[in-house]
Design a protein around this motif. Structure first.
Motif, PDB file in Angstrom:
ATOM      1  N   PHE A  46      -5.770   0.637  -7.207  1.00  0.00           N
ATOM      2  CA  PHE A  46      -5.936  -0.747  -6.759  1.00  0.00           C
ATOM      3  C   PHE A  46      -5.395  -1.742  -7.791  1.00  0.00           C
ATOM      4  O   PHE A  46      -4.944  -2.833  -7.411  1.00  0.00           O
ATOM      5  CB  PHE A  46      -7.403  -1.026  -6.449  1.00  0.00           C
ATOM      6  CG  PHE A  46      -7.824  -0.505  -5.106  1.00  0.00           C
ATOM      7  CD1 PHE A  46      -7.344  -1.086  -3.939  1.00  0.00           C
ATOM      8  CD2 PHE A  46      -8.660   0.581  -5.000  1.00  0.00           C
ATOM      9  CE1 PHE A  46      -7.711  -0.606  -2.693  1.00  0.00           C
ATOM     10  CE2 PHE A  46      -9.035   1.080  -3.756  1.00  0.00           C
ATOM     11  CZ  PHE A  46      -8.558   0.482  -2.598  1.00  0.00           C
ATOM     12  N   PHE A  64     -12.463  -2.431   1.041  1.00  0.00           N
ATOM     13  CA  PHE A  64     -12.038  -1.075   1.364  1.00  0.00           C
ATOM     14  C   PHE A  64     -13.240  -0.134   1.352  1.00  0.00           C
ATOM     15  O   PHE A  64     -14.119  -0.238   0.484  1.00  0.00           O
ATOM     16  CB  PHE A  64     -11.001  -0.575   0.351  1.00  0.00           C
ATOM     17  CG  PHE A  64      -9.589  -0.965   0.684  1.00  0.00           C
ATOM     18  CD1 PHE A  64      -8.737  -0.069   1.318  1.00  0.00           C
ATOM     19  CD2 PHE A  64      -9.116  -2.235   0.372  1.00  0.00           C
ATOM     20  CE1 PHE A  64      -7.435  -0.431   1.632  1.00  0.00           C
ATOM     21  CE2 PHE A  64      -7.820  -2.601   0.679  1.00  0.00           C
ATOM     22  CZ  PHE A  64      -6.971  -1.695   1.315  1.00  0.00           C
ATOM     23  N   TYR A 119       0.834  -1.202   0.000  1.00  0.00           N
ATOM     24  CA  TYR A 119       0.000   0.000   0.000  1.00  0.00           C
ATOM     25  C   TYR A 119       0.870   1.255   0.000  1.00  0.00           C
ATOM     26  O   TYR A 119       0.607   2.208  -0.739  1.00  0.00           O
ATOM     27  CB  TYR A 119      -0.912  -0.022   1.225  1.00  0.00           C
ATOM     28  CG  TYR A 119      -1.977   1.051   1.220  1.00  0.00           C
ATOM     29  CD1 TYR A 119      -3.217   0.814   0.661  1.00  0.00           C
ATOM     30  CD2 TYR A 119      -1.735   2.294   1.773  1.00  0.00           C
ATOM     31  CE1 TYR A 119      -4.203   1.799   0.637  1.00  0.00           C
ATOM     32  CE2 TYR A 119      -2.710   3.287   1.766  1.00  0.00           C
ATOM     33  CZ  TYR A 119      -3.937   3.029   1.195  1.00  0.00           C
ATOM     34  OH  TYR A 119      -4.898   4.012   1.179  1.00  0.00           O
ATOM     35  N   VAL A 129      -4.573   5.913   6.506  1.00  0.00           N
ATOM     36  CA  VAL A 129      -5.280   4.666   6.239  1.00  0.00           C
ATOM     37  C   VAL A 129      -5.368   3.864   7.534  1.00  0.00           C
ATOM     38  O   VAL A 129      -4.480   3.939   8.395  1.00  0.00           O
ATOM     39  CB  VAL A 129      -4.555   3.843   5.153  1.00  0.00           C
ATOM     40  CG1 VAL A 129      -3.141   3.471   5.590  1.00  0.00           C
ATOM     41  CG2 VAL A 129      -5.346   2.612   4.759  1.00  0.00           C
ATOM     42  N   GLY A 138      -9.271  -0.206   5.304  1.00  0.00           N
ATOM     43  CA  GLY A 138      -9.111  -1.493   4.640  1.00  0.00           C
ATOM     44  C   GLY A 138      -9.265  -2.644   5.607  1.00  0.00           C
ATOM     45  O   GLY A 138      -8.776  -2.593   6.742  1.00  0.00           O
ATOM     46  N   TYR A 194      -1.820  -1.675  -6.927  1.00  0.00           N
ATOM     47  CA  TYR A 194      -1.671  -2.320  -5.610  1.00  0.00           C
ATOM     48  C   TYR A 194      -1.620  -3.837  -5.762  1.00  0.00           C
ATOM     49  O   TYR A 194      -0.764  -4.509  -5.178  1.00  0.00           O
ATOM     50  CB  TYR A 194      -2.827  -1.887  -4.715  1.00  0.00           C
ATOM     51  CG  TYR A 194      -2.799  -2.455  -3.311  1.00  0.00           C
ATOM     52  CD1 TYR A 194      -1.662  -2.366  -2.519  1.00  0.00           C
ATOM     53  CD2 TYR A 194      -3.931  -3.064  -2.772  1.00  0.00           C
ATOM     54  CE1 TYR A 194      -1.648  -2.870  -1.219  1.00  0.00           C
ATOM     55  CE2 TYR A 194      -3.926  -3.570  -1.483  1.00  0.00           C
ATOM     56  CZ  TYR A 194      -2.783  -3.471  -0.709  1.00  0.00           C
ATOM     57  OH  TYR A 194      -2.768  -3.975   0.569  1.00  0.00           O
TER      58      TYR A 194
END
Length: 474
Positions: free
Chosen positions: A449, A433, A256, A379, A406, A452
């Motif tokens: 994403f 998420f 991340y 996050v 998340g 990711y």
């Protein structure tokens, strides 16, 4: 990124301390003279004594405490002094025709304050104007009081002493100003202690926070899964290298962080209906237990990461924070702060939370509260795998500024038919998420994403720092 001059002062500079002496001397002289001469009408107490005294002392405090990064804030006491001078000339017993002079005087004061604000914030790059701006009023004072100065009548000469000391102190400080040689961003008006204002967003992105006011009602939901074989090989390799506590969560977090190096928009947040970015400070929050038992209380850790961090950097920073909490017999800072709030009666606690929310709206929440708050960060990760259940959609908090939450579930097995007709069992982890849609658009989230997941499927790239760290827009 808009280029601005960043003006700063060094506290080791002797002129800075001479400025502080002049400012304190101005405040003391003004108070002493008011005691000798009297204050006259009651309204003069705040306009002619308290206002200039507060301005001179505030100027010295801003320079000494935060002049290296936020010298631009000295514009606040300058505006206070401008108000003081404007009120002073307004109180003079002018004839009707001379009110034009008063109006021109106010225009001159406004021009002075605006120009000072523009120069100290870096918009106007001609810093040589600053010493001139304070030298001219000092020269005007000397000219207007030339007879007093030559005759040596101290009983009247002292009247101009507080103002002269204030201007002379500002002049000394302007001579000590330096321009930061490094071409990097520094705080300015509109920024917060926990983030930089993003000013060049499209109009719709600037208006939407006023339409979609709360974070929880502006949430988008995303779910996906990834195959585990590459991660498990990577985790086993790291454990053989001596990182005994290295696990899947470290890989997911490191991935991340690496994705943020290319897509920094997910490190933004909303506060006061404005969009800000944490920049290179990735604030990771996670709930942990001191012991894996149902009666063990939860606590929250906050770890400051960087886009340049490798998987080992993430591992070390997270584990240090976890061990710090688990090995400490006393509660964490988060627990202690929450305990203090429980001591406040219910009605007053509601007012306290409202006050904290208001301070946070205007970016005035103290730094120590921002540091312990689990509602402020970049996050929040939660691992349902440790509980043996699938991931959940965890809501975002309307209090604070956390934009992404998340959740990762437990490992699951799936039988898949390959191209040659054979059946292979694979292991997957599902993740979900919740995201604040006001910080970036859907295309940006999708690109993030995808990137990711590519990193997760090739975790070995996390052994080295990223080749490039993309900086968020201005």
């Amino acid at each position: 990124m808009e280029k601005r001059n960043h003006l700063y002062v060094n506290r080791k500079n002797g002129l800075t301390w001479l400025m502080a002496v002049c400012m304190v001397g101005s405040a003391v002289a003004r108070i002493a003279l008011s005691g000798v001469k009297g204050t006259g009408e009651p309204q003069n107490v705040w306009s002619q004594i308290l206002l200039p005294v507060a301005a001179t002392l505030l100027y010295a405090l801003i320079v000494l405490l935060d002049g290296k990064e936020r010298f631009y804030k000295t514009a606040i006491p300058i505006w206070m002094l401008g108000l003081y001078f404007g009120i002073s000339v307004t109180h003079y017993p002018f004839q009707s025709i001379q009110w034009i002079v008063v109006g021109l005087y106010w225009v001159a004061i406004l021009f002075f304050c605006v120009l000072y604000t523009q120069i100290t914030s870096g918009v106007v790059r001609h810093i040589w104007l600053l010493p001139l701006m304070f030298a001219l009023p000092l020269g005007a004072m000397a000219y207007l009081h030339r007879e007093v100065l030559t005759d040596g009548r101290p009983e009247t000469d002292l009247v101009m002493l507080p103002d002269a000391l204030a201007f002379f102190g500002c002049l000394l400080q302007c001579l000590a100003l330096r321009v930061h040689p490094v071409d990097e961003y520094h705080p300015t008006w509109g920024d917060r202690t926990d983030g930089r204002r993003v000013r060049s967003l499209p109009p719709m992105a600037q208006v939407s926070p006023y339409i979609m006011v709360t974070r929880n009602t502006s949430t988008n939901y995303f779910t996906d899964s990834f195959e585990l074989s590459h991660i498990e090989r990577y985790v086993r390799q790291k454990r053989r290298e001596g990182y005994t506590n290295f696990g899947v969560m470290h890989v997911l977090l490191a991935a991340y962080v690496r994705a943020l190096a290319r897509y920094p928009g997910l490190n933004r947040f909303l506060a006061g209906q404005k969009v800000y970015t944490h920049g290179d400070d990735i604030q990771f929050c996670m709930t942990i237990k001191k012991e894996m038992s149902s009666d063990s209380p939860d606590t929250v850790i906050k770890v400051h990461l960087s886009p340049k961090d490798t998987a080992m950097d993430v591992y070390n920073k997270v584990n240090v924070k976890i061990e710090e909490v688990k090995n400490t017999p006393l509660d964490s800072n988060f627990d202690n702060t929450a305990h203090v709030l429980t001591l406040i009666p219910g009605v007053f606690l509601k007012f306290t939370v409202w006050l904290l929310r208001t301070l946070d709206y205007f970016g005035m929440l103290p730094q120590f509260l921002l540091e312990v708050s689990p509602f402020h960060g970049s996050v929040f990760f939660t691992s349902m795998g440790s509980l043996g259940i699938p991931p959940i959609y965890h809501h975002l908090y309307d209090f604070g500024n956390l934009p992404v939450f998340g959740s990762f579930g437990c490992k699951r097995r799936s039988l898949e038919v390959q191209e040659d007709g054979t059946v292979v069992q694979k292991k997957y982890i599902d993740f979900k998420f919740c995201m604040d849609e006001r910080i970036v658009d859907g295309f940006y989230y999708a690109a993030f994403f995808k990137h990711y997941k590519r990193i997760i499927l090739h975790p070995e790239m996390l052994d080295n720092p990223p080749e490039e760290v993309v900086r968020d827009i201005d």
